[in-house]
Scaffold this motif. Structure first.
Motif, PDB file in Angstrom:
ATOM      1  N   ALA A  22       0.821  -1.204   0.000  1.00 53.36           N
ATOM      2  CA  ALA A  22       0.000   0.000   0.000  1.00 53.36           C
ATOM      3  C   ALA A  22       0.859   1.261   0.000  1.00 53.36           C
ATOM      4  O   ALA A  22       0.450   2.280  -0.563  1.00 53.36           O
ATOM      5  CB  ALA A  22      -0.935   0.000   1.201  1.00 53.36           C
ATOM      6  N   VAL A  23       2.051   1.219   0.610  1.00 51.94           N
ATOM      7  CA  VAL A  23       2.956   2.367   0.573  1.00 51.94           C
ATOM      8  C   VAL A  23       3.340   2.660  -0.870  1.00 51.94           C
ATOM      9  O   VAL A  23       3.362   3.813  -1.308  1.00 51.94           O
ATOM     10  CB  VAL A  23       4.213   2.103   1.440  1.00 51.94           C
ATOM     11  CG1 VAL A  23       5.255   3.175   1.226  1.00 51.94           C
ATOM     12  CG2 VAL A  23       3.836   2.018   2.907  1.00 51.94           C
ATOM     13  N   ARG A  24       3.615   1.615  -1.645  1.00 51.51           N
ATOM     14  CA  ARG A  24       3.929   1.796  -3.058  1.00 51.51           C
ATOM     15  C   ARG A  24       2.720   2.323  -3.823  1.00 51.51           C
ATOM     16  O   ARG A  24       2.859   3.120  -4.750  1.00 51.51           O
ATOM     17  CB  ARG A  24       4.405   0.480  -3.651  1.00 51.51           C
ATOM     18  CG  ARG A  24       5.764   0.065  -3.106  1.00 51.51           C
ATOM     19  CD  ARG A  24       6.185  -1.302  -3.566  1.00 51.51           C
ATOM     20  NE  ARG A  24       6.156  -1.410  -5.009  1.00 51.51           N
ATOM     21  CZ  ARG A  24       6.202  -2.562  -5.673  1.00 51.51           C
ATOM     22  NH1 ARG A  24       6.274  -3.693  -4.991  1.00 51.51           N
ATOM     23  NH2 ARG A  24       6.187  -2.594  -6.980  1.00 51.51           N
ATOM     24  N   THR A  25       1.514   1.894  -3.450  1.00 50.83           N
ATOM     25  CA  THR A  25       0.301   2.391  -4.094  1.00 50.83           C
ATOM     26  C   THR A  25       0.120   3.875  -3.823  1.00 50.83           C
ATOM     27  O   THR A  25      -0.217   4.645  -4.730  1.00 50.83           O
ATOM     28  CB  THR A  25      -0.928   1.602  -3.591  1.00 50.83           C
ATOM     29  OG1 THR A  25      -0.730   0.222  -3.865  1.00 50.83           O
ATOM     30  CG2 THR A  25      -2.196   2.075  -4.265  1.00 50.83           C
ATOM     31  N   VAL A  26       0.361   4.313  -2.586  1.00 52.56           N
ATOM     32  CA  VAL A  26       0.260   5.734  -2.244  1.00 52.56           C
ATOM     33  C   VAL A  26       1.277   6.535  -3.045  1.00 52.56           C
ATOM     34  O   VAL A  26       0.970   7.630  -3.543  1.00 52.56           O
ATOM     35  CB  VAL A  26       0.452   5.957  -0.729  1.00 52.56           C
ATOM     36  CG1 VAL A  26       0.567   7.427  -0.401  1.00 52.56           C
ATOM     37  CG2 VAL A  26      -0.704   5.345   0.041  1.00 52.56           C
ATOM     38  N   ASP A  27       2.480   6.006  -3.212  1.00 53.31           N
ATOM     39  CA  ASP A  27       3.492   6.693  -4.009  1.00 53.31           C
ATOM     40  C   ASP A  27       3.042   6.843  -5.460  1.00 53.31           C
ATOM     41  O   ASP A  27       3.359   7.832  -6.112  1.00 53.31           O
ATOM     42  CB  ASP A  27       4.825   5.939  -3.958  1.00 53.31           C
ATOM     43  CG  ASP A  27       5.478   6.024  -2.585  1.00 53.31           C
ATOM     44  OD1 ASP A  27       5.078   6.892  -1.784  1.00 53.31           O
ATOM     45  OD2 ASP A  27       6.380   5.211  -2.321  1.00 53.31           O
ATOM     46  N   ALA A  28       2.300   5.868  -5.978  1.00 52.94           N
ATOM     47  CA  ALA A  28       1.871   5.894  -7.374  1.00 52.94           C
ATOM     48  C   ALA A  28       0.662   6.798  -7.591  1.00 52.94           C
ATOM     49  O   ALA A  28       0.632   7.581  -8.546  1.00 52.94           O
ATOM     50  CB  ALA A  28       1.552   4.483  -7.847  1.00 52.94           C
TER      51      ALA A  28
END
Length: 78
Positions: free
Chosen positions: A55-61
């Motif tokens: 989810a951290v990567r999703t927020v970054d995207a």
């Protein structure tokens, strides 16, 4: 801290630990949960989210504004 992601809803999975002699005992597969602090420009404040690493990567995207909108759509409060 509970093993629950605010964005994706990832929760622990359950299974068995299997020893060398093949005896089975219960175990828990916890998601990799991290607490991250983000600046929310729309509200002019910082928020602290409990997220899985995916989810951290999703927020970054997608950006923090869109991620907070998704969390609120799921019924979570930020």
């Amino acid at each position: 801290m509970s093993a629950h992601c605010q964005l994706t809803g990832a929760t622990p999975g359950f299974g068995n630990r299997i020893s060398h002699s093949h005896r089975r005992t219960p175990r828990r597969f916890d998601p990799n949960i991290q607490r991250k602090r983000y600046w929310l420009p729309g509200e002019g404040r910082y928020i602290r989210l409990t997220l899985s690493t995916r989810a951290v990567r999703t927020v970054d995207a997608i950006g923090v504004e869109a991620a907070v909108a998704r969390i609120r759509a799921r019924g979570g409060n930020v």
